[in-house]
Design a protein around this motif. Sequence first.
Motif, mmCIF file in Angstrom:
data_model
loop_
_atom_site.group_PDB
_atom_site.id
_atom_site.type_symbol
_atom_site.label_atom_id
_atom_site.label_comp_id
_atom_site.label_asym_id
_atom_site.label_seq_id
_atom_site.Cartn_x
_atom_site.Cartn_y
_atom_site.Cartn_z
ATOM 1 N N THR A 1 15.336 -18.746 20.135
ATOM 2 C CA THR A 1 13.992 -18.226 19.768
ATOM 3 C C THR A 1 13.076 -17.742 20.722
ATOM 4 N N HIS A 2 13.062 -18.262 21.843
ATOM 5 C CA HIS A 2 12.269 -17.447 22.993
ATOM 6 C C HIS A 2 12.571 -16.155 23.164
ATOM 7 N N PHE A 3 13.925 -16.066 23.557
ATOM 8 C CA PHE A 3 14.418 -14.584 23.628
ATOM 9 C C PHE A 3 14.087 -13.685 22.770
ATOM 10 N N GLN A 4 14.219 -14.236 21.423
ATOM 11 C CA GLN A 4 13.893 -13.486 20.098
ATOM 12 C C GLN A 4 12.324 -12.957 20.263
ATOM 13 N N LEU A 5 11.517 -13.872 20.467
ATOM 14 C CA LEU A 5 10.232 -13.466 20.558
ATOM 15 C C LEU A 5 9.749 -12.578 21.850
ATOM 16 N N GLU A 6 10.403 -12.780 22.848
ATOM 17 C CA GLU A 6 10.417 -11.836 24.038
ATOM 18 C C GLU A 6 10.688 -10.308 23.479
ATOM 19 N N ALA A 7 11.856 -10.388 22.755
ATOM 20 C CA ALA A 7 12.532 -9.285 22.358
ATOM 21 C C ALA A 7 11.270 -8.186 21.411
ATOM 22 N N VAL A 8 10.812 -9.269 20.550
ATOM 23 C CA VAL A 8 9.707 -8.726 19.445
ATOM 24 C C VAL A 8 8.636 -8.127 20.295
ATOM 25 N N LEU A 9 8.009 -8.848 21.589
ATOM 26 C CA LEU A 9 6.755 -8.282 22.251
ATOM 27 C C LEU A 9 7.383 -7.049 23.049
ATOM 28 N N ALA A 10 8.649 -6.907 23.494
ATOM 29 C CA ALA A 10 8.837 -5.697 24.253
ATOM 30 C C ALA A 10 9.114 -4.523 23.292
ATOM 31 N N ASP A 11 9.527 -4.818 21.870
ATOM 32 C CA ASP A 11 9.473 -3.859 20.958
ATOM 33 C C ASP A 11 8.256 -3.348 20.551
ATOM 34 N N MET A 12 7.399 -4.382 20.542
ATOM 35 C CA MET A 12 5.916 -3.900 19.992
ATOM 36 C C MET A 12 5.329 -3.157 21.104
ATOM 37 N N GLY A 13 5.709 -3.363 22.315
ATOM 38 C CA GLY A 13 5.257 -2.554 23.735
ATOM 39 C C GLY A 13 5.562 -0.772 23.495
ATOM 40 N N SER A 14 6.879 -0.789 23.227
ATOM 41 C CA SER A 14 7.608 0.427 23.547
ATOM 42 C C SER A 14 7.569 1.095 22.426
ATOM 43 N N ARG A 15 7.401 0.410 21.131
ATOM 44 C CA ARG A 15 7.441 1.259 19.865
ATOM 45 C C ARG A 15 6.090 1.218 19.254
ATOM 46 N N ARG A 16 5.030 0.898 19.907
ATOM 47 C CA ARG A 16 3.764 1.039 19.132
ATOM 48 C C ARG A 16 3.177 2.165 18.627
ATOM 49 N N ALA A 17 3.489 3.244 19.586
ATOM 50 C CA ALA A 17 2.994 4.598 19.035
ATOM 51 C C ALA A 17 3.813 5.114 17.850
ATOM 52 N N TRP A 18 5.058 4.949 17.957
ATOM 53 C CA TRP A 18 5.940 5.377 16.899
ATOM 54 C C TRP A 18 5.641 4.793 15.414
ATOM 55 N N LEU A 19 5.392 3.306 15.715
ATOM 56 C CA LEU A 19 5.172 2.682 14.343
ATOM 57 C C LEU A 19 3.888 3.093 13.734
ATOM 58 N N ALA A 20 2.871 3.162 14.549
ATOM 59 C CA ALA A 20 1.434 3.602 14.123
ATOM 60 C C ALA A 20 1.415 5.043 13.310
ATOM 61 N N THR A 21 2.564 5.856 13.833
ATOM 62 C CA THR A 21 2.763 7.194 12.890
ATOM 63 C C THR A 21 3.604 6.980 11.766
ATOM 64 N N GLN A 22 4.173 5.877 11.659
ATOM 65 C CA GLN A 22 5.009 5.778 10.630
ATOM 66 C C GLN A 22 4.401 5.022 9.360
ATOM 67 N N GLU A 23 3.880 3.726 9.548
ATOM 68 C CA GLU A 23 3.251 3.082 8.580
ATOM 69 C C GLU A 23 2.006 2.757 8.745
ATOM 70 N N PRO A 24 0.844 2.444 7.702
ATOM 71 C CA PRO A 24 -0.505 2.289 8.264
ATOM 72 C C PRO A 24 -0.353 0.839 8.784
ATOM 73 N N PRO A 25 -1.460 0.411 9.334
ATOM 74 C CA PRO A 25 -1.704 -0.948 9.910
ATOM 75 C C PRO A 25 -1.970 -1.847 8.637
ATOM 76 N N LEU A 26 -1.253 -3.042 8.794
ATOM 77 C CA LEU A 26 -1.530 -4.156 7.802
ATOM 78 C C LEU A 26 -3.041 -4.729 7.881
ATOM 79 N N GLY A 27 -3.468 -4.650 6.672
ATOM 80 C CA GLY A 27 -5.147 -5.209 6.701
ATOM 81 C C GLY A 27 -5.041 -6.680 6.460
ATOM 82 N N LEU A 28 -6.440 -6.883 6.328
ATOM 83 C CA LEU A 28 -6.473 -8.310 6.165
ATOM 84 C C LEU A 28 -6.120 -8.944 4.745
ATOM 85 N N VAL A 29 -6.247 -8.132 3.858
ATOM 86 C CA VAL A 29 -5.459 -8.451 2.604
ATOM 87 C C VAL A 29 -4.170 -8.597 2.444
#
Length: 233
Positions: free
Chosen positions: A157-185
Motif C-alpha cells: 500500500t505504501h509503494f502504491q501511494l508513492e507511485a500514485v503521487l509520482a504519477d500525479m507529479g509527472s502527468r499533471r499537465a497531460w491529465l489537465a488537458t484530457q479531463e476537466p477537474p473534478l468539482g465539489l459536487v
Amino acid sequence: MLSLKLPQLLRIHQVPRVFWEDGIMSGYRRPSSSALDCVLSSFQMTNETVNIWTHFLPTWFPELESPGLSKILRTAAFTYPFLFDNLPLFYRLGLCWGRGHSCGQEALSTSHGYHLFCALLTGFLFASHLPERLAPGRFDYIGHSHQLFHICAVLGTHFQLEAVLADMGSRRAWLATQEPPLGLVGTVATLGLAVVGNLLIIAAFTASLFWGPSTWWPIGGRYKGQTTVRPHF
C-alpha cells in the motif's frame, strides 16, 4: 488493588477444527471468550496479537457454516481492490505493449514495481501458509504467514501511494488537458456512493448473523458437533 487475569490460551486440539490454522499449534484464544477477554487478549501474546495490532478490520464472514466460502470471500476482499485500483496501470501498460515498444519510466516506475511485487508476495503468503507449514509450532507467535502477509500488504500500500503521487507529479499537465477537474459536487457524490456501498455490505453481513443457525455455542463445555481429536505431533 484491582487485578485482571489474562485469558487462558489453548492448543490446537482444544479448539474446534474450524479454527485450526495450518502449522499453528498453540496460542489459540478460547472461542467462547467474553468481550473483556477479547480486549485483554489484545495485550497478551497469542497467535493473533500481531494481526490485531497491524490492522483493525471488523469481520464476521460465514466462517463456521462455510469455511471454504469464507476463504474465497476473504481472498476476494483483497483481490478485487487490487485489480480495481490497478486498472489504469494495466491499461497503460497494455497500450505500451500493444505498440510494440516500451513507454519508458513513466509507465512503470520503481514504486509501481515494488507495489506489484509486494502484492504477489502477499497473495503467495496468504495461500501457502509458509513458513509455519514447514515447521509446525515454531512460528505460533512470531513470524507466521498471516503476520508476514499483513506486513507485505502494508508495504504494498505504501509503494502504491508513492507511485500514485509520482504519477500525479509527472502527468499533471497531460491529465489537465484530457479531463476537466473534478468539482465539489463530483467529489461529494463519489464519497457518498462509497459510504452507501460500505453500509450495504455491513448491513448484509450483520443480517446474516441473525438469520444463520447458531451451532457454535458451547454445550456442557464442548461444542455442538465437535469430536475429540488427538493430532499426531
